[in-house]
Design a protein around this motif. Structure first.
Motif, PDB file in Angstrom:
ATOM      1  N   ASP A   1      13.483   2.128  11.400  1.00  0.00           N
ATOM      2  CA  ASP A   1      12.178   2.714  11.114  1.00  0.00           C
ATOM      3  C   ASP A   1      11.803   2.246   9.713  1.00  0.00           C
ATOM      4  O   ASP A   1      12.262   2.795   8.717  1.00  0.00           O
ATOM      5  CB  ASP A   1      12.254   4.241  11.187  1.00  0.00           C
TER       6      ASP A   1
ATOM      7  N   LYS B   1       9.675   6.552  13.890  1.00  0.00           N
ATOM      8  CA  LYS B   1       9.747   5.765  15.121  1.00  0.00           C
ATOM      9  C   LYS B   1      10.247   4.356  14.800  1.00  0.00           C
ATOM     10  O   LYS B   1       9.937   3.806  13.745  1.00  0.00           O
ATOM     11  CB  LYS B   1       8.369   5.696  15.779  1.00  0.00           C
ATOM     12  N   VAL B   2      10.978   3.796  15.720  1.00  0.00           N
ATOM     13  CA  VAL B   2      11.540   2.467  15.509  1.00  0.00           C
ATOM     14  C   VAL B   2      10.428   1.426  15.505  1.00  0.00           C
ATOM     15  O   VAL B   2       9.571   1.404  16.396  1.00  0.00           O
ATOM     16  CB  VAL B   2      12.575   2.145  16.603  1.00  0.00           C
ATOM     17  N   ASP B   3      10.457   0.548  14.496  1.00  0.00           N
ATOM     18  CA  ASP B   3       9.482  -0.534  14.446  1.00  0.00           C
ATOM     19  C   ASP B   3      10.136  -1.892  14.184  1.00  0.00           C
ATOM     20  O   ASP B   3       9.460  -2.871  13.905  1.00  0.00           O
ATOM     21  CB  ASP B   3       8.399  -0.259  13.402  1.00  0.00           C
TER      22      ASP B   3
ATOM     23  N   ILE C   1      11.620   8.178  20.299  1.00  0.00           N
ATOM     24  CA  ILE C   1      11.780   7.383  19.088  1.00  0.00           C
ATOM     25  C   ILE C   1      11.657   5.900  19.404  1.00  0.00           C
ATOM     26  O   ILE C   1      11.060   5.132  18.658  1.00  0.00           O
ATOM     27  CB  ILE C   1      13.146   7.660  18.433  1.00  0.00           C
TER      28      ILE C   1
ATOM     29  N   GLN D   1      14.106   9.542   5.149  1.00  0.00           N
ATOM     30  CA  GLN D   1      14.974   8.422   5.503  1.00  0.00           C
ATOM     31  C   GLN D   1      16.005   8.213   4.395  1.00  0.00           C
ATOM     32  O   GLN D   1      15.653   8.136   3.216  1.00  0.00           O
ATOM     33  CB  GLN D   1      14.125   7.149   5.662  1.00  0.00           C
TER      34      GLN D   1
END
Length: 830
Positions: free
Chosen positions: A157, A163-165, A108, A492
């Motif tokens: 995310d 995925k972390v952005d 992630i 989410q």
């Protein structure tokens, strides 16, 4: 497997001399990842540094604190036969991880967007709040450990791809952060000593810290880094619970009365914080099942579960039984690589020495933050299993929970293999979480050195050097997702700005994380935010839903907002499942007193119906102001007296009405029950022989008490009250090892003790070995005499009246036993 692509490090700046580097405080974009620092500038340390840089290096050339005099620390597996442990990028790290059929693992987030993660929590919008212990053991000296450079980072995310952005550094000046949790309008977090509140302010789409205040200056005080309070799990009863602690916390409205037995310790403009006593539990990490029962672990055992709800046996201020916890399966593990890099790898029995398993760790030695999986991504067969990471063996182990009468147990989900394991020695899973998307999140510290310097042996130091595990630390970290390959992930969450009425549907979500979070948000909402529509919707959920998990969660939500009614509970007591009936009785302490007589009749009718239900009848009888409730408790005793916890439940549940119960029972025809009745008010943990000691003995006693709870770290395995911790250390209360022969106690304190041993006619088995203190340069013979004096004269022990254990006695025993090369066993003293 989908792998997060390699990301280049964006601009990094030094914020002040001597404190290392953090990301630029200006929002930047690179490879679709945003990094922001919203934290205030780091404060200068208030005290001179006390980290490993100031330790006499000459001493460390010869001895480490974990060394035991006389131990022969030879390699049982030659170092040249142990596979190397290079730093792996994320692609290679993923290739090193093997999972069971049907599962897949995905990254992630990784460095440079997370560093040394050790624990996390999700907020109502699914953002991860991560404690980064960036100064943990960069080398074998623990250089710079006390530097205030730990972070709490927010990982998001933003585009919904899983995925972390975006990374936001919320706080960046914390000494060894170890706990973070969400509360209304802010977070609670802990450093190596204190618990803090920090207000969350949203500005221009970013979260920034507002007011920051200490709420409990003693939260994690005392002990060493491996034996400090941690976790702050939000329980089903709306209290925050901790591992390595007997404290619990709750936020309540400013105008709300303080719960019985609690104490207000802090308030702000939003709420006040109260603290109360709970059961002492665990070492690192805490988790909960759908019924609100808590699970912890010791470092040499997987998850341990409590059969009753937390605090069930703490209701009577004149009675102090221990609930204890049951092992969920055995401690056997199945590694994929040699695990010679463990602290006592030189000792016989730690590693397999033959065949395909040669060099692999046999059993848990560093069990970390477990989870009861309550997500909706795995197949139903995996729901509710207990999962425990073992970072020393680079694996994660899963067990099904089995419930029996008065006992929990377990069995391995996979026979002679694990749900996930890696061949990478730097893979260090330290915490697990059911995530909002229904999968299992894995916090990987990705660190070469696992053992803290306070316990590090020269053997392990040499293992670390041989594979360069002291290089590249504190610059990496990963968080993975374990998911079922064929099932879609959940969406989410966006619950942060919902009203209580809008949150009610999420109380019935298939994922336990959503149910827990909705309950917390409703419970912590102000009265002005909560209207009758929300209460009616929750009551309708209780009445109409057919899933016991949903009904139980909704009941505890009503309990949190003082909306429990007899009308709601009555049909559940008549037609609900066993666990629903238990929950309905458990929340009855919030019933209006006008309903107590009718409810007591219900308790009387249920008192002989089912063992588990009857236990809860007894546990809540004292809360119901009717003599019929006490009659129900007596009926429970008559019907189930020989079953586990029944006597304890009856007496604890009487609460403040012990005298009423005693009168009702009279001369009860059960010796064990009469022993309990006749010893009410006599608390063994508070009995002390200090006043009867000599003047020197009293001085040593006081020093020993300080050392027991401090530098000696005895409490870590034997409990603050000296009555032992299951799976770790036995009781000192009336122990023949403590009070019979001072020479035996002295030898054990100096050189350690390996089980199994017999304590008060009970066989005590644990894979843990009590370390001796002979080679600890910070502990003197006077200190040892003080610890011995304290042990022998506390908790009802009275071995040294008008005397004490003299420091000279320890000097003599030290000299006489200097050739002792291993910890003692019981055979040495038989």
């Amino acid at each position: 497997m989908n792998v997060l692509k390699t990301i280049k490090i964006i601009t990094i700046i030094s914020v002040m001399a001597g404190t290392g580097c953090v990301f630029s405080p200006h929002s930047q974009k690179h490879d679709d990842v945003t990094v922001i620092v919203t934290a205030p500038p780091r404060a200068e340390p208030e005290h001179p540094r006390t980290d490993g840089m100031h330790i006499n290096e000459k001493e460390h050339q010869h001895v480490n604190k974990g060394d035991r005099k006389g131990h022969v620390m030879d390699d049982r597996i030659p170092k040249n036969e142990v596979p190397p442990s290079p730093i792996l990028n994320v692609d290679l790290a993923l290739q090193s991880i093997k999972v069971q059929d049907g599962f897949k693992v995905e990254n992630i987030v990784s460095e440079p967007y997370v560093f040394n993660p050790i624990t996390l929590t999700f907020d109502a919008n699914g953002r991860m709040w991560v404690c980064e212990m960036t100064r943990y053991m960069p080398d074998t000296l623990g250089t710079g450990e006390q530097a205030p450079e730990g972070n709490i980072a927010i990982l998001e995310d933003q585009n919904g791809d899983g995925k972390v952005d975006k990374r936001t550094v919320f706080l960046n000046d914390i000494i060894l952060p170890r706990t973070v949790t969400l509360v209304k309008n802010g977070i609670l977090y802990a450093d190596h000593t204190q618990l803090y509140f920090t207000e969350i302010i949203e500005k221009d789409g970013n979260l920034i810290p507002g007011v920051r205040e200490v709420v409990d200056p003693t939260y994690a005080k005392g002990g060493n880094l491996e034996h400090k309070t941690n976790t702050m799990l939000y329980g089903i009863d709306n209290w925050y619970y901790n591992a390595k602690s007997n404290k619990k916390y709750q936020t309540i409205a400013l105008d709300k009365p303080i719960p019985f037995g609690a104490k207000e310790i802090y308030r702000n403009q939003y709420w006040k914080l109260v603290r109360a006593t709970s059961d002492y539990r665990g070492q690192w990490g805490l988790t909960m099942d759908d019924y609100g029962r808590l699970y912890h672990n010791g470092n040499s055992s997987p998850a341990q579960g409590e059969y009753l709800l937390p605090g069930s046996l703490l209701k009577n201020p004149t009675y102090w039984p221990k609930m204890g916890a049951d092992f969920i399966g055995n401690g056997d593990i199945y590694s994929l690589r040699m695990n010679t890099g463990i602290n006592r790898g030189y000792m016989n029995g730690m590693l397999h020495e033959h065949g395909d398993e040669r060099g692999k760790l046999k059993r848990f030695t560093a069990a970390s933050g477990s989870v009861i999986y309550r997500g909706d991504n795995f197949p139903e067969a995996f729901y509710g299993m207990a999962i425990t990471p073992e970072p020393a063996a680079n694996l994660i182990s899963a067990r099904h929970i089995i419930e029996q009468e008065g006992k929990l147990s377990g069995k391995n989900v996979y026979q002679q293999s694990e749900i996930l394991a890696s061949t990478d020695e730097r893979f260090r899973p330290v915490n697990l979480y059911t995530a909002p998307d229904g999968s299992l999140y894995i916090v990987d510290m990705y660190h070469g050195i696992l053992q803290h310097k306070e316990f590090l042996t020269t053997y392990l130091q040499n293992q670390i050097k041989a594979r360069n595990l002291d290089e590249g630390n504190n610059t990496m970290g990963r968080i993975y997702r374990l998911r079922w390959a064929d099932n879609a992930l959940g969406v989410q969450p966006k619950m942060a700005n919902l009203s209580p009425t809008e949150l009610v549907p999420y109380l019935s979500h298939t994922n336990g994380w959503w149910r827990d979070t909705a309950r917390r948000l409703i419970a912590q909402a102000s009265i002005n935010e909560r209207d009758q529509n929300a209460i009616k919707a929750i009551q309708a959920l209780v009445i109409n839903h057919n899933d016991e998990r949903v009904i139980i969660n909704a009941l505890w939500t009503l309990h949190a907002i003082d909306a429990v009614t007899y009308t709601t509970l009555k049909p559940l007591l008549e037609q609900g499942s066993t666990q629903v009936k238990v929950a309905a009785i458990a929340v009855s302490n919030k019933l209006a007193k006008t309903d107590h007589t009718a409810f007591a009749q219900q308790l009387l009718a249920l008192a002989d119906s089912d063992y588990r239900v009857a236990l809860q009848v007894a546990l809540n009888a004292g809360d119901i102001q009717s003599p019929i409730a006490m009659q129900a408790s007596e009926k429970v005793l008559d019907t189930f007296i020989d079953k586990p916890f029944v006597r304890e439940a009856v007496m604890s549940g009487a609460g403040l009405r012990s005298n009423e119960l005693k009168t009702l029972l009279g001369q009860y025809p059960d010796k064990k029950m009469m022993y309990i009745i006749n010893n009410l008010g006599k608390k063994p943990a508070e009995r002390t022989n200090r006043a009867q000691l000599s003047a020197q003995g009293q001085s040593l006693y006081d020093l020993g008490k300080q050392l027991y709870n401090g530098a000696g770290t005895c409490f870590g395995c034997h409990g603050v009250d000296g009555d032992g911790i299951k799976g770790m250390g036995p009781t000192f209360w009336g122990s023949e090892w403590v009070i019979n022969e001072p020479e035996i106690l002295a030898k054990v304190l100096l050189h350690g003790l390996a089980g199994p041993i017999t304590v008060k006619r009970h066989n005590w088995q644990t894979s843990m070995v009590m370390p001796g203190l002979a080679n600890n340069l910070t502990i003197t013979d006077k200190d040892l005499a003080a610890i011995a004096t304290y042990l022998r004269n506390s908790w009802g022990n009275n071995a040294d009246t008008a005397s004490e254990i003299k420091p000279e006695f320890f000097s003599q025993i030290r000299q006489a036993t200097q050739k002792q090369t291993t910890p003692y066993t019981q055979k040495d003293f038989d």
